[in-house]
Write a protein that holds these residues in place. Structure first.
Motif, PDB file in Angstrom:
ATOM      1  N   GLN A 149       0.843  -1.189   0.000  1.00  0.00           N
ATOM      2  CA  GLN A 149       0.000   0.000   0.000  1.00  0.00           C
ATOM      3  C   GLN A 149       0.882   1.244   0.000  1.00  0.00           C
ATOM      4  O   GLN A 149       1.849   1.328   0.767  1.00  0.00           O
ATOM      5  CB  GLN A 149      -0.901  -0.009   1.239  1.00  0.00           C
ATOM      6  CG  GLN A 149      -1.902   1.107   1.311  1.00  0.00           C
ATOM      7  CD  GLN A 149      -2.720   1.031   2.597  1.00  0.00           C
ATOM      8  OE1 GLN A 149      -2.244   1.393   3.674  1.00  0.00           O
ATOM      9  NE2 GLN A 149      -3.945   0.547   2.490  1.00  0.00           N
ATOM     10  N   ARG A 150       0.565   2.184  -0.895  1.00  0.00           N
ATOM     11  CA  ARG A 150       1.292   3.458  -0.829  1.00  0.00           C
ATOM     12  C   ARG A 150       1.072   4.074   0.551  1.00  0.00           C
ATOM     13  O   ARG A 150      -0.035   4.059   1.089  1.00  0.00           O
ATOM     14  CB  ARG A 150       0.793   4.415  -1.910  1.00  0.00           C
ATOM     15  CG  ARG A 150       1.190   4.015  -3.302  1.00  0.00           C
ATOM     16  CD  ARG A 150       1.499   5.204  -4.196  1.00  0.00           C
ATOM     17  NE  ARG A 150       0.375   6.099  -4.397  1.00  0.00           N
ATOM     18  CZ  ARG A 150       0.459   7.237  -5.109  1.00  0.00           C
ATOM     19  NH1 ARG A 150       1.598   7.599  -5.658  1.00  0.00           N
ATOM     20  NH2 ARG A 150      -0.604   7.996  -5.269  1.00  0.00           N
ATOM     21  N   ARG A 152       0.123   5.996   3.600  1.00  0.00           N
ATOM     22  CA  ARG A 152      -1.061   6.838   3.718  1.00  0.00           C
ATOM     23  C   ARG A 152      -1.382   7.117   5.184  1.00  0.00           C
ATOM     24  O   ARG A 152      -0.893   6.455   6.095  1.00  0.00           O
ATOM     25  CB  ARG A 152      -2.277   6.181   3.058  1.00  0.00           C
ATOM     26  CG  ARG A 152      -2.716   4.892   3.722  1.00  0.00           C
ATOM     27  CD  ARG A 152      -4.080   4.403   3.216  1.00  0.00           C
ATOM     28  NE  ARG A 152      -4.074   4.104   1.797  1.00  0.00           N
ATOM     29  CZ  ARG A 152      -5.108   3.514   1.173  1.00  0.00           C
ATOM     30  NH1 ARG A 152      -6.188   3.151   1.870  1.00  0.00           N
ATOM     31  NH2 ARG A 152      -5.045   3.255  -0.109  1.00  0.00           N
ATOM     32  N   THR A 153      -2.232   8.113   5.389  1.00  0.00           N
ATOM     33  CA  THR A 153      -2.728   8.418   6.727  1.00  0.00           C
ATOM     34  C   THR A 153      -3.742   7.360   7.146  1.00  0.00           C
ATOM     35  O   THR A 153      -4.118   6.479   6.363  1.00  0.00           O
ATOM     36  CB  THR A 153      -3.422   9.785   6.739  1.00  0.00           C
ATOM     37  OG1 THR A 153      -4.567   9.739   5.860  1.00  0.00           O
ATOM     38  CG2 THR A 153      -2.493  10.891   6.275  1.00  0.00           C
ATOM     39  N   ARG A 195      -9.637  11.701  -6.637  1.00  0.00           N
ATOM     40  CA  ARG A 195      -8.228  11.863  -6.261  1.00  0.00           C
ATOM     41  C   ARG A 195      -7.660  13.113  -6.920  1.00  0.00           C
ATOM     42  O   ARG A 195      -7.953  13.392  -8.085  1.00  0.00           O
ATOM     43  CB  ARG A 195      -7.400  10.656  -6.704  1.00  0.00           C
ATOM     44  CG  ARG A 195      -7.722   9.353  -5.984  1.00  0.00           C
ATOM     45  CD  ARG A 195      -7.010   8.175  -6.622  1.00  0.00           C
ATOM     46  NE  ARG A 195      -7.164   6.946  -5.856  1.00  0.00           N
ATOM     47  CZ  ARG A 195      -6.299   6.478  -4.977  1.00  0.00           C
ATOM     48  NH1 ARG A 195      -5.166   7.153  -4.759  1.00  0.00           N
ATOM     49  NH2 ARG A 195      -6.515   5.362  -4.329  1.00  0.00           N
ATOM     50  N   TRP A 245      -8.383  10.005   2.983  1.00  0.00           N
ATOM     51  CA  TRP A 245      -7.003   9.804   3.407  1.00  0.00           C
ATOM     52  C   TRP A 245      -6.084  10.611   2.513  1.00  0.00           C
ATOM     53  O   TRP A 245      -6.465  11.068   1.428  1.00  0.00           O
ATOM     54  CB  TRP A 245      -6.597   8.328   3.432  1.00  0.00           C
ATOM     55  CG  TRP A 245      -6.438   7.647   2.100  1.00  0.00           C
ATOM     56  CD1 TRP A 245      -5.389   7.746   1.226  1.00  0.00           C
ATOM     57  CD2 TRP A 245      -7.361   6.733   1.486  1.00  0.00           C
ATOM     58  NE1 TRP A 245      -5.601   6.956   0.116  1.00  0.00           N
ATOM     59  CE2 TRP A 245      -6.798   6.325   0.259  1.00  0.00           C
ATOM     60  CE3 TRP A 245      -8.600   6.206   1.856  1.00  0.00           C
ATOM     61  CZ2 TRP A 245      -7.448   5.427  -0.603  1.00  0.00           C
ATOM     62  CZ3 TRP A 245      -9.233   5.319   1.010  1.00  0.00           C
ATOM     63  CH2 TRP A 245      -8.654   4.940  -0.203  1.00  0.00           C
ATOM     64  N   GLU A 247      -2.114  10.286   0.792  1.00  0.00           N
ATOM     65  CA  GLU A 247      -1.153   9.224   0.535  1.00  0.00           C
ATOM     66  C   GLU A 247       0.060   9.742  -0.224  1.00  0.00           C
ATOM     67  O   GLU A 247       0.034  10.794  -0.850  1.00  0.00           O
ATOM     68  CB  GLU A 247      -1.805   8.066  -0.230  1.00  0.00           C
ATOM     69  CG  GLU A 247      -2.121   8.323  -1.687  1.00  0.00           C
ATOM     70  CD  GLU A 247      -2.728   7.082  -2.362  1.00  0.00           C
ATOM     71  OE1 GLU A 247      -3.535   6.388  -1.723  1.00  0.00           O
ATOM     72  OE2 GLU A 247      -2.393   6.828  -3.537  1.00  0.00           O
ATOM     73  N   ASN A 248       1.131   8.935  -0.137  1.00  0.00           N
ATOM     74  CA  ASN A 248       2.366   9.117  -0.897  1.00  0.00           C
ATOM     75  C   ASN A 248       3.249  10.236  -0.352  1.00  0.00           C
ATOM     76  O   ASN A 248       3.636  11.145  -1.080  1.00  0.00           O
ATOM     77  CB  ASN A 248       2.073   9.353  -2.387  1.00  0.00           C
ATOM     78  CG  ASN A 248       3.292   9.044  -3.250  1.00  0.00           C
ATOM     79  OD1 ASN A 248       3.986   8.054  -3.021  1.00  0.00           O
ATOM     80  ND2 ASN A 248       3.555   9.879  -4.226  1.00  0.00           N
ATOM     81  N   LEU A 252       4.809   9.471   6.011  1.00  0.00           N
ATOM     82  CA  LEU A 252       3.719   8.581   6.402  1.00  0.00           C
ATOM     83  C   LEU A 252       4.171   7.140   6.612  1.00  0.00           C
ATOM     84  O   LEU A 252       3.386   6.312   7.074  1.00  0.00           O
ATOM     85  CB  LEU A 252       2.613   8.610   5.343  1.00  0.00           C
ATOM     86  CG  LEU A 252       1.833   9.925   5.235  1.00  0.00           C
ATOM     87  CD1 LEU A 252       0.914   9.894   4.018  1.00  0.00           C
ATOM     88  CD2 LEU A 252       1.039  10.173   6.502  1.00  0.00           C
ATOM     89  N   GLN A 258       3.612  -0.940   3.753  1.00  0.00           N
ATOM     90  CA  GLN A 258       3.469   0.307   3.002  1.00  0.00           C
ATOM     91  C   GLN A 258       4.796   0.692   2.355  1.00  0.00           C
ATOM     92  O   GLN A 258       5.871   0.325   2.837  1.00  0.00           O
ATOM     93  CB  GLN A 258       2.986   1.434   3.909  1.00  0.00           C
ATOM     94  CG  GLN A 258       1.538   1.269   4.337  1.00  0.00           C
ATOM     95  CD  GLN A 258       0.979   2.517   4.991  1.00  0.00           C
ATOM     96  OE1 GLN A 258       1.711   3.425   5.421  1.00  0.00           O
ATOM     97  NE2 GLN A 258      -0.342   2.604   5.060  1.00  0.00           N
ATOM     98  N   TYR A 260       6.924   3.830  -0.341  1.00  0.00           N
ATOM     99  CA  TYR A 260       7.005   5.171  -0.908  1.00  0.00           C
ATOM    100  C   TYR A 260       8.074   5.150  -1.980  1.00  0.00           C
ATOM    101  O   TYR A 260       9.194   4.679  -1.754  1.00  0.00           O
ATOM    102  CB  TYR A 260       7.351   6.207   0.166  1.00  0.00           C
ATOM    103  CG  TYR A 260       7.662   7.581  -0.387  1.00  0.00           C
ATOM    104  CD1 TYR A 260       6.655   8.382  -0.905  1.00  0.00           C
ATOM    105  CD2 TYR A 260       8.965   8.056  -0.404  1.00  0.00           C
ATOM    106  CE1 TYR A 260       6.941   9.639  -1.426  1.00  0.00           C
ATOM    107  CE2 TYR A 260       9.261   9.313  -0.909  1.00  0.00           C
ATOM    108  CZ  TYR A 260       8.242  10.102  -1.437  1.00  0.00           C
ATOM    109  OH  TYR A 260       8.537  11.334  -1.958  1.00  0.00           O
TER     110      TYR A 260
END
Length: 868
Positions: A149-150, A152-153, A195, A245, A247-248, A252, A258, A260
């Protein structure tokens, strides 16, 4: 009679899948390819690479006496650009071109870069880093076949307020994030996921943070959301007005699983999950946007507005905008003078001119290159917008001028035109068998955002016209293209797309799983007006497939999407674990419903009303389950828009709705559906049927079996027989026959999830999804009723019941082949998931039946079974 109809459909579906085999009677010409192939021999002793094999095929097809086969040896065929096949790579009826896996081997067409060289760079967060070439772009990562998963919050972080340019928050920490233009804000709103990348993050005026969204994306997703209405979208406009959320951002990182990607610096960062050893793991970073591309001509056709600069109007023409009568762009050019003309010079093989038909319209003379070809009439008893009254096709490719001259009636209106730039020549008679397509990425949302309409259909950020998520495997204007026993998996794109009026093509016996967008797409949204059969999507079949876990990146996507189409069959597929709807079929909302019905719905008068060629579709014997895991206002099977001829919805089993669901959902404009002999189970409080508005009309609904009596019928001229309601799982024989026949009937996997149709639940049961506790496929079936039971008949020598144990669980009674095996307890102080609370081995090989039942405790959960 109804059960006989279901059985007939079963026989038809089986015949369709069987028909995709090799051409009988003649031995094929065989070429051989391998991942390390080289040279041009393409023999079994000296295999070549894929592109060489493709080129060799071109010289064989013309003289082939049977199929021309390219046999792919096992291994990974690494791609940075797709394998492209055009008209010149086609076979012919009776001797196709077949790309197939070598017996017992697994060739994988992969668009990923394998990443190695990880080193720990942040011990506190357990962050590892590996080098990648600078400029590498991707939105996905897979570690040992599991999607990462990228970074993210948390979900719904809170504290954000909408500003004129984005969002503000009292939290000052956001302003310290690096690479703000790489950060993406995501909003789940109703049936949409929206997005946008950020432009900047700056300290807020009151000491917090100000998140400025990319201005173009903010316009498209917030301040000026595209809303042309029918036939392109409905009236609802959920916008990017919240933060679900962010992300990226490197800051994070910290959650296992996760990642990046710092493209500019050339580094990939990842936090491993427990048990992952990055020195040994298979880490795949998708970099290719597409894996296979089959393209005929002319490609995508879309109408151009009457204001196009190349259009010439001679005489006393007027221009009218903001008409709200269904015209493209809500505008037309019109004249009342006979002899006034519209001209357009184009390069191509044809053109279609769209106008409005009505009682005050009349004749028009059509000239091509100065020669009169025909006189056509736009006169009709009913106002219809965007009618292709003028169709000029079959011209020699080149420069031509079409001229339309008013010859009668009160008005001549010009609304739009579609240029056909090339000959209509499909790529055709090509088959793919047993090949795996894996790892593709789509990076456009990183810079332009994701401007959602519905069900994976988007608005182009620049033109604001309809577009969609690209697929890893794409067919553009194909004919008789067959995918049999293929696997498409691990993508940031959609799976397989039969696009641009593809015809008579098949996806059968295949697995399309873990997909970023939709699993399978068929058809278009902008060819509703089409009158030429050669330019319609028609005759396609999606049968016997497993389509699971679509929408892994873009959560508005669905398992199978079908736009405007004629004669499409969706048969005996297993479609499940979707964040939005399982199947979406049709388009156009109330476009094809009469003005009287639109007024009855409360829509604006005058109305947006035209026609579509959609019809004759069949949704037969599918198992659609565990849907609506994230978004709202959808269902297992969702139909939309009117039809020109009747379609059938029969023998489907629909179950396990999670959020905001309607089990059989004939939405706005749906018409001429014969919906019968379906089973609805585990509706979890949802309506079994929703016909919510008068533009839904002339549907016949009868002979269905459901676990609820709740439905809504606000449609017009609906022939509705209430369902047979069964609340304890004891389905009558007719319903059980539908359950037994549904789905693809594949060999059983060693682990069966709790929503497998081979498990029967008796008593008061419900299902629960999106639990995030670690259950199989993130969901369970559960009961609070003592005596409620679950049974499974299996072939093997052993079985385990997988359940959740917890302090609110109790004793479970066990019966094997009719013999009482006592009880086991699922009561523990701490929660445990996927726990084999009962196991048996050493049974005689053969068929056995296990029944488990609730004896005590507050809950009994079934998560699945493991068969040995």
């Amino acid at each position: 009679m109804r059960i006989a109809t279901v059985v007939a459909h079963l026989v038809t579906a089986t015949a369709v899948v069987a028909a995709v085999g090799a051409t009988p009677g003649r031995p094929p010409d065989v070429l051989y390819a391998a991942p390390s192939g080289h040279g041009s021999a393409c023999s079994s002793y000296a295999p070549c690479d894929l592109s060489t094999a493709r080129d060799r095929v071109r010289g064989l097809v013309a003289h082939a006496r049977g199929d021309v086969v390219v046999e792919l040896r096992g291994g990974t065929y690494s791609l940075t650009t797709p394998l492209r096949l055009g008209v010149q790579d086609s076979g012919a009826p009776g001797h196709r071109v077949v790309y197939r896996a070598a017996p017992g081997q697994t060739p994988v067409l992969s668009g990923a870069r394998k990443i190695t060289g990880f080193r720990k760079t942040d011990a506190a967060k357990n962050v590892y880093r590996a080098p990648v070439p600078k400029g590498t772009a991707s939105r996905e990562l897979f570690v040992d076949g599991v999607r990462a998963q990228r970074a993210r919050t948390t979900q719904d972080p809170g504290g954000f307020s909408v500003s004129a340019t984005g969002f503000t928050t009292a939290d000052a920490s956001y302003a310290s994030w690096t690479n703000a233009p790489g950060v993406e804000v995501v909003a789940n709103n109703g049936w949409k996921q929206l997005r946008c990348p950020l432009a900047s993050i700056t300290p807020g005026a009151a000491g917090g943070s100000a998140l400025t969204v990319d201005p173009g994306c903010w316009t498209n997703n917030h301040t000026s959301v595209p809303n042309p209405s029918f036939p392109f979208n409905g009236a609802g406009l959920p916008s990017l007005d919240r933060v679900t959320w962010l992300e990226n951002a490197y800051q994070l990182l910290g959650t296992p699983g996760q990642f990046y990607l710092d493209s500019d610096a050339g580094y990939l960062y990842y936090v491993p999950r427990p048990g992952e050893d990055l020195a040994k793991a298979d880490v795949e970073l998708p970099v290719a946007p597409e894996l296979l591309d089959l393209a005929g001509t002319p490609g995508h056709l879309a109408p151009l507005n009457d204001t196009d600069w190349r259009a010439t109007y001679t005489g006393a023409w007027n221009y009218s905008s903001g008409r709200h009568l269904g015209d493209l762009g809500a505008d037309v050019h019109y004249t009342q003078n006979n002899g006034d003309a519209f001209s357009y010079t184009f390069t191509g093989t044809g053109i279609q001119v769209l106008t409005e038909t009505n009682a005050d319209e009349g004749d028009m003379d059509v000239y091509v290159d100065g020669v009169k070809k025909q006189t056509v009439s736009a006169k009709s008893t009913e106002r219809l917008a965007q009618q292709a009254v003028v169709s000029v096709t079959g011209l020699a490719k080149g420069k031509h001028t079409v001229r339309v001259v008013k010859a009668g009636g009160d008005y001549l209106l010009i609304d739009a035109f579609t240029v056909i730039p090339d000959v209509v020549a499909p790529v055709h008679d090509i088959a793919f068998e047993g090949i795996t397509f894996a790892y593709a990425t789509w990076t456009a949302p990183s810079t332009a955002g994701y401007v959602d309409n519905q069900a994976g259909i988007l608005w182009d950020p620049a033109t604001r016209t309809p577009t969609r998520i690209p697929a890893a495997v794409q067919v553009h204007r194909g004919a008789r293209i067959a995918f049999t026993g293929v696997t498409v998996q691990h993508t940031g794109t959609s799976g397989i797309d039969l696009a641009d009026q593809t015809q008579d093509s098949t996806v059968s016996g295949s697995s399309i799983t873990d997909i970023g967008g939709s699993g399978v797409d068929v058809g278009e949204v902008d060819d509703y007006y089409q009158t030429q059969p050669a330019l319609m999507t028609s005759g396609n079949t999606v049968a016997g497939n497993v389509v699971q876990r679509p929408g892994q990146e873009y959560q508005d996507a669905v398992g199978v999407w079908v736009g405007h189409s004629r004669g499409t069959t969706l048969s005996h597929n297993d479609i499940g674990y979707t964040p939005y709807s399982g199947v979406s079929i049709g388009w156009g909302w109330g476009w094809a419903s009469s003005c009287a019905l639109q007024a009855k719905q409360g829509l604006a008068d005058p109305c947006l009303h035209g026609t579509t060629y959609t019809g004759g579709n069949h949704v037969v014997g599918n198992h659609v389950h565990s849907v609506m895991g994230v978004l709202f206002d959808g269902g297992p099977v969702y139909t939309l828009g009117g039809q020109a001829s009747g379609s059938e919805f029969v023998g489907n089993v629909l179950g396990e709705c999670i959020n905001g669901c309607n089990m059989i959902y004939h939405d706005e404009g749906s018409s001429l559906w014969n919906t019968h002999d379906n089973v609805v189970e585990f509706s979890n409080g949802s309506l079994w049927l929703n016909l919510w508005t008068p533009t839904i009309h002339d549907d016949s609904i009868h002979g269905n079996f459901t676990d609820t009596d709740r439905y809504n019928n606000s449609g017009t001229d609906i022939d509705l027989t209430p369902s047979t309601v069964v609340t304890d799982g004891r389905w009558p024989p007719a319903a059980q026959a539908i359950i037994d026949a549904a789905g693809p009937h594949l060999p059983p996997a060693p682990v069966l999830d709790d929503d497998d149709l081979r498990i029967s639940y008796t008593g008061s049961w419900s299902s629960s999804g999106s639990r995030s506790y670690g259950d199989l496929e993130n969901g369970v079936h559960y009961t609070q009723q003592d005596g409620a039971s679950a049974s499974i008949t299996f072939t093997g020598t052993g079985i385990s019941l997988l359940t959740e144990t917890n302090s609110d669980e109790g004793d479970i009674g066990v019966t094997l082949d009719g013999a009482d095996k006592g009880t086991v307890s699922a009561n523990t102080a701490q929660r445990q998931t996927r726990f084999p609370v009962y196991s048996v081995t050493g049974l005689a090989a053969g068929r056995h039946t296990l029944t488990v039942s609730k004896k005590s405790g507050t809950y009994f959960l079934v998560d699945g079974f493991r068969v040995k």
